[in-house]
Design an enzyme around this catalytic site. Sequence first.
Site, PDB file in Angstrom:
ATOM      1  N   HIS A 294       3.234   5.307  11.935  1.00 54.88           N
ATOM      2  CA  HIS A 294       2.158   6.280  12.118  1.00 54.88           C
ATOM      3  C   HIS A 294       2.618   7.546  12.841  1.00 54.88           C
ATOM      4  O   HIS A 294       1.800   8.278  13.400  1.00 54.88           O
ATOM      5  CB  HIS A 294       0.958   5.658  12.850  1.00 54.88           C
ATOM      6  CG  HIS A 294       0.327   4.530  12.107  1.00 54.88           C
ATOM      7  ND1 HIS A 294      -0.725   3.773  12.629  1.00 54.88           N
ATOM      8  CD2 HIS A 294       0.585   3.989  10.881  1.00 54.88           C
ATOM      9  CE1 HIS A 294      -1.077   2.837  11.762  1.00 54.88           C
ATOM     10  NE2 HIS A 294      -0.292   2.955  10.692  1.00 54.88           N
TER      11      HIS A 294
ATOM     12  N   HIS B  53       0.842  -1.202   0.000  1.00 53.59           N
ATOM     13  CA  HIS B  53       0.000   0.000   0.000  1.00 53.59           C
ATOM     14  C   HIS B  53       0.874   1.247   0.000  1.00 53.59           C
ATOM     15  O   HIS B  53       1.924   1.293   0.630  1.00 53.59           O
ATOM     16  CB  HIS B  53      -1.016   0.001   1.150  1.00 53.59           C
ATOM     17  CG  HIS B  53      -0.483   0.211   2.540  1.00 53.59           C
ATOM     18  ND1 HIS B  53      -0.276   1.469   3.075  1.00 53.59           N
ATOM     19  CD2 HIS B  53      -0.146  -0.667   3.519  1.00 53.59           C
ATOM     20  CE1 HIS B  53       0.154   1.359   4.329  1.00 53.59           C
ATOM     21  NE2 HIS B  53       0.256   0.075   4.618  1.00 53.59           N
TER      22      HIS B  53
ATOM     23  N   ASP C 120       3.675  -5.598   3.513  1.00 49.74           N
ATOM     24  CA  ASP C 120       3.376  -4.414   4.328  1.00 49.74           C
ATOM     25  C   ASP C 120       4.352  -4.401   5.499  1.00 49.74           C
ATOM     26  O   ASP C 120       4.254  -5.224   6.406  1.00 49.74           O
ATOM     27  CB  ASP C 120       1.931  -4.471   4.824  1.00 49.74           C
ATOM     28  CG  ASP C 120       1.491  -3.174   5.505  1.00 49.74           C
ATOM     29  OD1 ASP C 120       2.351  -2.312   5.764  1.00 49.74           O
ATOM     30  OD2 ASP C 120       0.285  -3.032   5.783  1.00 49.74           O
TER      31      ASP C 120
ATOM     32  N   GLU D 148      -5.125   2.239   2.463  1.00 47.68           N
ATOM     33  CA  GLU D 148      -5.058   1.127   3.424  1.00 47.68           C
ATOM     34  C   GLU D 148      -5.255   1.623   4.844  1.00 47.68           C
ATOM     35  O   GLU D 148      -5.946   0.978   5.656  1.00 47.68           O
ATOM     36  CB  GLU D 148      -3.708   0.409   3.291  1.00 47.68           C
ATOM     37  CG  GLU D 148      -3.606  -0.901   4.076  1.00 47.68           C
ATOM     38  CD  GLU D 148      -3.074  -0.752   5.506  1.00 47.68           C
ATOM     39  OE1 GLU D 148      -3.041  -1.752   6.244  1.00 47.68           O
ATOM     40  OE2 GLU D 148      -2.699   0.380   5.887  1.00 47.68           O
ATOM     41  N   GLU D 149      -4.663   2.774   5.149  1.00 48.46           N
ATOM     42  CA  GLU D 149      -4.745   3.303   6.520  1.00 48.46           C
ATOM     43  C   GLU D 149      -6.151   3.768   6.876  1.00 48.46           C
ATOM     44  O   GLU D 149      -6.470   3.964   8.045  1.00 48.46           O
ATOM     45  CB  GLU D 149      -3.750   4.451   6.697  1.00 48.46           C
ATOM     46  CG  GLU D 149      -2.289   4.093   6.439  1.00 48.46           C
ATOM     47  CD  GLU D 149      -1.692   3.147   7.474  1.00 48.46           C
ATOM     48  OE1 GLU D 149      -2.427   2.713   8.376  1.00 48.46           O
ATOM     49  OE2 GLU D 149      -0.490   2.839   7.368  1.00 48.46           O
TER      50      GLU D 149
ATOM     51  N   ASP E 124       5.997   1.887   7.021  1.00 47.95           N
ATOM     52  CA  ASP E 124       4.571   1.601   6.836  1.00 47.95           C
ATOM     53  C   ASP E 124       3.963   2.586   5.844  1.00 47.95           C
ATOM     54  O   ASP E 124       3.503   3.650   6.231  1.00 47.95           O
ATOM     55  CB  ASP E 124       3.865   1.684   8.180  1.00 47.95           C
ATOM     56  CG  ASP E 124       2.441   1.186   8.141  1.00 47.95           C
ATOM     57  OD1 ASP E 124       2.040   0.610   7.117  1.00 47.95           O
ATOM     58  OD2 ASP E 124       1.714   1.395   9.132  1.00 47.95           O
TER      59      ASP E 124
END
Length: 360
Positions: A324, A164, A245, A217-218, A183
């Site tokens: 994140h 992603h 991922d 995706e998030e 990520d």
Amino acid sequence: MVAAGFRRIALSEREERWMAEDEILHLIRQRVRFMDVTDRDADLAEASTVVKSFAVKKGHPTAPTQQAIVAPIAANVSVDALTTWLTMLTTSFKTRYFQTESGANASNWILSQALAVAKGSTSEVMVNVRQFQHPWAQSSVIARIEAKDAVAGRSAPLVVVSAHLDSVNMWNPTNGVSPGADDDGSGSATIFEAYRVLVQSGFIPKRPIEFHWYAGEEGGLLGSQKVSSKYKKDGINVAGVLHADMTGYQVPDKQEVIGVVTDLTDPSLSEFFKKLVDEYSGVEWRELQCGYPCSDHASWTQAGYASLFMFEGELPTDGSPFTHTDNDDVSHISFDHMARFSRLAVAFAVEMSLYSEKEI
């Protein structure tokens, strides 16, 4: 009646709730995995209506057989190329959040990078690169490799390798800095490098190979749900999906391993992948459970396709602690570790694409 702005969020296979945007952001900040299934029923219902006799044709080898072809292609995987590509991705855009202009620009950049590689393809191979548009700002990107003499419309099962492209800053999704190096910049770079060396090698697949970079995706596996449901609607057979991922973080002074996720994946395809790890990676594999729904492989599984998911290590001990946040940058990435995953993506693509359909 559901109030405007609410989304239906699946927290497990048995629990779904209607949530407002601030509640969804709270899930992200609490690192709770979820799937936004607001459009799921409509998408899959349309697919089931259009393709009344849809049946997924699964087929994969039981062991590696293409070492003579895989080895020289995989040897071209470049740590320098991985470093350059991921550094550009993570420093060129403030965030790759799927609802932002910056996130849309990141998709456009990946498209341009994939198109540049496609221009170097040989005369025996067709490489088609396109964006898959969504209702939100960011598009998914799909690059397809197939033999130039492939019969138009033939039903050879497709091989998919995916990651992603979006990122998120859990404290400020739309305006916060979100390099997303691990990520999932790492997965995006991992599969891009596999795509690059396959195209430049002149490899001619028997089955078409597609590389997918998913948007959203998030936000709850949004892009991959749209893509997988569209493929189901169109009756596209997919032999197997390899999803990457987070492939870039390596715990200092700890043994390298390849994580093989066991939940919401196809057991038989995962067993085959373990043999690829044994043959081509130089390290051991470890099984792990990621939790519901974890990543985009779940979208394919729920649509009825065979998927598997490779991860940077074991859980809960080996995953990056920087995801994140604005600290998820390339300073925390092991590009040597990433290169192992790129070589595995090459191996998966070659082994799966050369598997004889007569053996299915």
